[in-house]
Structures are given as structure tokens and as C-alpha cells.
Enzyme design. Structure first.
Site, mmCIF file in Angstrom:
data_model
loop_
_atom_site.group_PDB
_atom_site.id
_atom_site.type_symbol
_atom_site.label_atom_id
_atom_site.label_comp_id
_atom_site.label_asym_id
_atom_site.label_seq_id
_atom_site.Cartn_x
_atom_site.Cartn_y
_atom_site.Cartn_z
ATOM 1 N N PHE A 153 17.218 48.456 18.776
ATOM 2 C CA PHE A 153 18.640 48.815 18.809
ATOM 3 C C PHE A 153 19.074 49.634 17.606
ATOM 4 O O PHE A 153 20.061 50.364 17.669
ATOM 5 C CB PHE A 153 19.508 47.550 18.903
ATOM 6 C CG PHE A 153 19.628 46.771 17.611
ATOM 7 C CD1 PHE A 153 20.526 47.159 16.620
ATOM 8 C CD2 PHE A 153 18.851 45.643 17.379
ATOM 9 C CE1 PHE A 153 20.637 46.442 15.433
ATOM 10 C CE2 PHE A 153 18.956 44.927 16.203
ATOM 11 C CZ PHE A 153 19.854 45.329 15.223
ATOM 12 N N LYS A 177 11.550 52.085 27.472
ATOM 13 C CA LYS A 177 12.427 50.925 27.628
ATOM 14 C C LYS A 177 13.222 50.778 26.329
ATOM 15 O O LYS A 177 12.735 50.244 25.344
ATOM 16 C CB LYS A 177 11.616 49.661 27.901
ATOM 17 C CG LYS A 177 12.363 48.557 28.668
ATOM 18 C CD LYS A 177 13.587 47.991 28.011
ATOM 19 C CE LYS A 177 13.253 47.083 26.837
ATOM 20 N NZ LYS A 177 14.505 46.460 26.251
ATOM 21 N N GLU A 180 18.605 47.018 25.236
ATOM 22 C CA GLU A 180 19.724 46.849 26.154
ATOM 23 C C GLU A 180 21.059 46.784 25.413
ATOM 24 O O GLU A 180 22.122 46.839 26.033
ATOM 25 C CB GLU A 180 19.527 45.590 27.003
ATOM 26 C CG GLU A 180 19.562 44.268 26.254
ATOM 27 C CD GLU A 180 18.231 43.898 25.591
ATOM 28 O OE1 GLU A 180 18.094 42.718 25.212
ATOM 29 O OE2 GLU A 180 17.352 44.777 25.461
ATOM 30 N N SER A 230 11.099 43.620 15.525
ATOM 31 C CA SER A 230 10.839 42.566 14.551
ATOM 32 C C SER A 230 9.361 42.197 14.553
ATOM 33 O O SER A 230 8.636 42.425 15.530
ATOM 34 C CB SER A 230 11.678 41.333 14.869
ATOM 35 O OG SER A 230 11.235 40.737 16.084
ATOM 36 N N CYS A 285 14.648 48.996 9.154
ATOM 37 C CA CYS A 285 13.456 48.355 8.594
ATOM 38 C C CYS A 285 13.055 48.958 7.257
ATOM 39 O O CYS A 285 12.230 48.397 6.555
ATOM 40 C CB CYS A 285 12.291 48.433 9.580
ATOM 41 S SG CYS A 285 11.666 50.103 9.850
ATOM 42 N N GLU A 385 13.747 38.617 6.712
ATOM 43 C CA GLU A 385 14.328 39.930 6.963
ATOM 44 C C GLU A 385 15.728 39.698 7.540
ATOM 45 O O GLU A 385 15.894 39.385 8.721
ATOM 46 C CB GLU A 385 13.476 40.740 7.941
ATOM 47 C CG GLU A 385 14.032 42.148 8.141
ATOM 48 C CD GLU A 385 13.260 42.948 9.177
ATOM 49 O OE1 GLU A 385 13.258 44.184 9.071
ATOM 50 O OE2 GLU A 385 12.663 42.343 10.093
#
Length: 500
Positions: A153, A177, A180, A230, A285, A385
Site C-alpha cells: 500500500f 495484484k 486493496e 512486511s 521501508c 518496524e
């Protein structure tokens, strides 16, 4: 809560496609706290249909000339650049990052498209003439086939652009993909690619959650998987896809440290800590989440960082603010919970982002920039994180202790050192066990013609993203040994060596 009627469909075989699923999910505007549309969530059968469309398009695209693919990339680059303001608005509306951050994300994605234009050179094989008498040996690079891309995202445009332009340049077809949570950018990119002349079925987009991910990871016609997310999910993707015979590049999480030595320019270091810690609300990240401050300069550095934070404006990214909201209410609450953890662990809450004022709708998912000093390394605030606008300061005695802390982290994505000592910088870059290092640069994301990726729990699989490694990942080498008999040849030759 509003109930939007606009539903984002999948993009399959060159057009919007509904599929069989009736399940949808809301897509929020995080600055307003309300859904702006819904997105169609795919079933495994929907993913199969998208893969089948990609597989049907593969022979024609794989066998297309380099010139044809190169022409598409040129057209795509020009259209993407011409329409980038519209894409930035989508990113701000669904992710929440301010328009300046959205523009920067698109610029970094464009770099990879421009790098992919070097594909005529990077797809060349090698040739050894007369390796044996009358025998030539050469290699060619051929596409893997249908590849799956699963993107996160936090960079809904840049991360897909890290992968699919290179995959397509190499002759593969793609099923993407996206997250969402902010899926519209993926469809927008697919439509621009179609406008640029990409044949139907070469780039497909399916939306969904774990059901869609698992369908891609296990589908027998998918040859490779590219993933960013992640660390726990990256490891799951790597293990599942590898067990199903696919090559995998799975980029995971991070806990990036920034070491500030006593001889550093503290104004430069403070600016860098603010920019790298709070840009894109810390949801990246490569954010700096830990400042390792040597004791002799720690008080001064913390004061300079806190002073700069006073001028940051948090609010709706369409209002010229410096930092936007977090992606969801649940994530905002999770990040805010770490502030209570810090206090319980005897850290000093220098700037509490919960007490900030916000230039936006009160229902937005707001948390202001947060600065925590004297964070113990045993605290979850240091270990986890957090993925939000929380900057932790850990005080260290010196260089050696800092390197030990960096190398003890399970992550190995990026790190930085701020110093005016060239010897210390050189020693640092040789001793730290991470994949990307900045010297007086806080976010050391490589340019597109190098490759992006970390070490340890920040990367699963052998292949980093984009750069020359990207072309290697999306191609497989074929070696050919060839002999053409001279027309004057006669008699029988059983292929045994001769002593002459």
C-alpha cells in the site's frame, strides 16, 4: 459513513473485468476517514482467468521484436510523464501522502521505465566463436513466462513500476495484484499502458486479499513472483511460491538506523532525520526510524530535530501540508500505541504526535510527527518496524557500539552514517551487514540502473529489484552449442576426439 457506489473492477485482457466474485471492500480517503469507492475482491477462479489471459498473450509478446517492445516503452514513458499529475492525485486520495511525496514516488517509478529502455543492450547474450574446431557456443536470454507481482500500500505506483516495465521489456506477461487499500493506481497504469500500445493480456490487474495472493503463489502457469511488503508476509510468499516451483524476489521490512558521529554537520543530520523519518508519514521501508546519536552530541541533535518538527504541518495532502495521514484508522491506532509503550519503557517522549494540530477533516487518520529519546534497545519501540511517523533516538558511546547494534538487528535493508571523517565512513560501509548504505545521505535508495534490496530478513530470494538484477530475474539463460558442417565434408564422423 458514506456508501460509495463506484466499484473498481479488475483489468484483464485489456479492459475492465468483473469476474465471478461479488465480494467488495471499501477504499478509504484517509484524510477524510470515509470510503471513496469500493474494490472488487477476486476469487481464485478470477485469478486463474487473469493468468489464462496472460498466458494466451505470452506467445505473441514473447516473440515480438525488441524494436516493438522498445517502442511501447518509449510511448508508455511519454504518456506516464504527461499524465503524472492525475496519478499523483490518485495517490494522495487513497494513500494520503502529500502531493509532493506522490510526485516524488512517480519520478522514481519513471526512472525505472527509463532504465527499462536500455533493454536492447541488457537482453543481449554472449558468443564464443570456435570454442572447439568448427563449434560455436552462445547464450540467449528468454522470458520466464507469466509473472505475478504483489505490491504494497505504501507505494501504489512506484513499486509496480519497479517490476512490470522490466518484466514486459524482457518479453514476459504480467498479473499484478496491488494492495486493496489503495488499488486505483494499478488500473490507471494498466490503462495508460494500453493507450501506449501494449497488447491486451500482457498486463493484467486483479484485486483482492490473501485468497488472490495464494492463487498467484500456487498457480502452475505463473513462473515468477515479485513481492514487496512486511517481513512475515515476504517470508510466507517466498516459502509458498518456492515450494510451488517459482523463482521469487520477496522484499521485506526494515528497521533503518542513522548513525551521527561527533564530527558530523548537526544541521545536515537534523534535516536528514526529519526528512527521512517523517516523509510519507514514515510509511516506507527506507524510512529512518532510529537515530544512533553519540552521547557527546545527542542533546544538541535531539534539540535541533525537535526544533525543526515545530514547523511541520500535518494534514490533508491536497492543502500543501508537509505530512499526511496514515493509511487506515487501525494502523494509526497501532502506531499510536507504541507511544504508550515508549513511556512504559522509560523512554522520553520529546514530541508527542497525538497532541499535534491537524489541517484536515477531524475524521482523518491523523498522527503527527513523534520524537522519542533515550529508547532502550529492549523496547518494542526499538525492535519493531512501526511503519509510521515515529523517530527513536538511541544514545551510543561511539562507532563500535553503533555498528554492533545495526548488525544485531534481524533486518538489513538500509542504514546511514553522518560524518565528515572519510575513514570512518569507509570503515562503516565495510562493517555493517545491510544491503543499502548512505554516507551523509539518509535514504540510500539506489538509482534505477543499480538494484534495490536488503540483506537478512529484509530480502528473501537471491534477486534484488530493478537494475541489471531485475533483467536477470525476469529472464532465463539458454546456452546453445552449434556446429555447421562445411559443404566439403564427407565420410563418417562419430564425434570422437582425434589425436592430431
Amino acid at each position: 459513513m458514506t456508501h460509495p457506489t463506484d466499484t473498481l473492477e479488475h483489468w484483464v485482457d485489456g479492459k475492465p473485468w468483473t469476474g465471478e466474485s461479488t465480494r467488495t471492500a471499501p477504499v478509504f480517503d484517509p484524510a477524510l476517514g470515509v470510503p471513496r469507492r469500493t474494490v472488487r475482491m477476486s476469487t481464485a477462479a478470477d485469478v486463474d482467468a487473469a493468468v489464462k489471459a496472460a498466458a494466451a498473450a505470452l506467445p505473441g509478446w514473447r516473440d515480438s521484436s525488441i524494436a516493438t517492445r522498445h517502442r511501447f516503452l518509449l510511448n508508455f514513458r511519454e504518456l506516464l510523464n504527461a499524465r503524472k499529475d492525475a496519478l499523483a492525485e490518485i495517490l494522495t486520495a487513497e494513500h494520503g501522502k502529500v502531493l509532493a511525496d506522490a510526485a516524488g514516488e512517480i519520478a522514481r517509478g519513471l526512472e525505472v521505465v527509463e532504465f527499462a529502455l536500455s533493454m536492447p543492450h541488457l537482453l543481449k547474450g554472449e558468443f564464443s566463436q570456435n570454442a572447439s574446431t568448427g563449434v560455436d557456443v552462445y547464450s540467449v536470454r528468454e522470458p520466464v513466462g507469466v509473472v505475478g507481482i504483489i505490491s504494497p500500500f505504501n507505494f501504489p505506483a512506484m513499486v509496480p513500476l519497479w517490476f512490470f516495465p522490466i518484466a514486459i521489456a524482457a518479453g514476459n506477461t504480467v498479473v499484478l495484484k496491488p494492495s486493496e487499500k489503495d488499488p486505483s493506481a494499478a488500473n490507471w497504469l494498466a490503462e495508460v499502458a494500453a493507450d501506449a500500445g501494449l497488447p491486451a493480456g500482457v498486463l493484467n490487474v486483479v484485486h483482492g486479499d490473501k485468497e488472490a495472493v495464494d492463487a498467484l503463489l500456487t498457480h502452475p502457469e505463473v513462473g515468477a513472483i515479485s513481492f514487496v511488503g512486511s517481513t512475515p508476509i515476504a517470508e510466507y510468499v517466498y516459502r509458498t511460491a518456492s515450494a510451488n516451483g517459482k523463482r521469487v524476489q520477496a522484499l521485506g521490512g526494515a528497521k533503518n538506523h542513522m548513525l551521527v558521529l561527533p564530527d558530523a554537520d548537526l544541521d545536515l543530520a537534523a534535516d536528514a532525520a526529519v526528512n527521512a523519518g517523517f516523509g510519507s508519514a514514515g510509511e516506507r521501508c527506507m524510512a529512518v526510524s532510529v537515530v544512533l546519536a553519540t552521547e557527546s552530541v545527542a542533546d544538541d541533535l535531539v534539540a535541533r530535530i525537535a526544533e525543526r518538527m515545530k514547523d511541520l504541518r500535518t494534514g490533508d495532502g491536497r492543502r500543501g501540508c508537509d505530512m499526511g495521514p496514515l493509511i487506515t484508522r487501525e494502523h494509526r491506532d497501532k502506531v499510536a500505541g507504541y507511544l504508550d509503550t515508549a513511556v512504559a519503557d522509560a523512554a522520553k517522549l520529546v514530541v508527542d504526535g497525538r497532541e499535534s494540530s491537524f489541517d484536515g477533516d477531524p475524521n482523518g487518520f491523523w498522527l503527527g510527527p513523534t520524537l522519542i529519546d533515550r529508547v532502550p534497545v529492549s523496547s518494542a519501540v526499538y525492535r519493531d518496524e512501526i511503519f509510521g511517523p515515529v523517530l527513536s533516538v538511541v544514545r551510543v558511546e561511539g562507532f563500535e557500539q553503533a555498528v554492533e547494534l545495526i548488525n544485531a538487528s534481524p533486518y538489513g535493508n538500509g542504514t546511514a552514517i553522518f560524518t565528515n571523517d572519510g575513514g570512518a565512513a569507509r570503515r562503516f560501509q565495510r562493517q555493517v551487514n545491510v544491503g543499502m548504505i548512505g554516507v551523509n545521505v539518509p535514504i540510500p535508495v539506489p538509482v534505477a540502473y543499480h538494484s534495490f534490496g536488503g540483506w537478512k530478513a529484509s530480502l528473501f530470494g537471491d534477486a534484488k529489484a530493478y537494475g541489471p538484477t531485475g533483467f536477470a530475474f525476469f529472464t532465463q539463460e539458454k546456452a546453445i552449442t552449434s556446429r555447421w558442417l562445411d559443404p566439403s565434408h564427407g565420410g563418417i564422423d562419430l564425434g570422437f576426439p582425434r589425436n592430431s
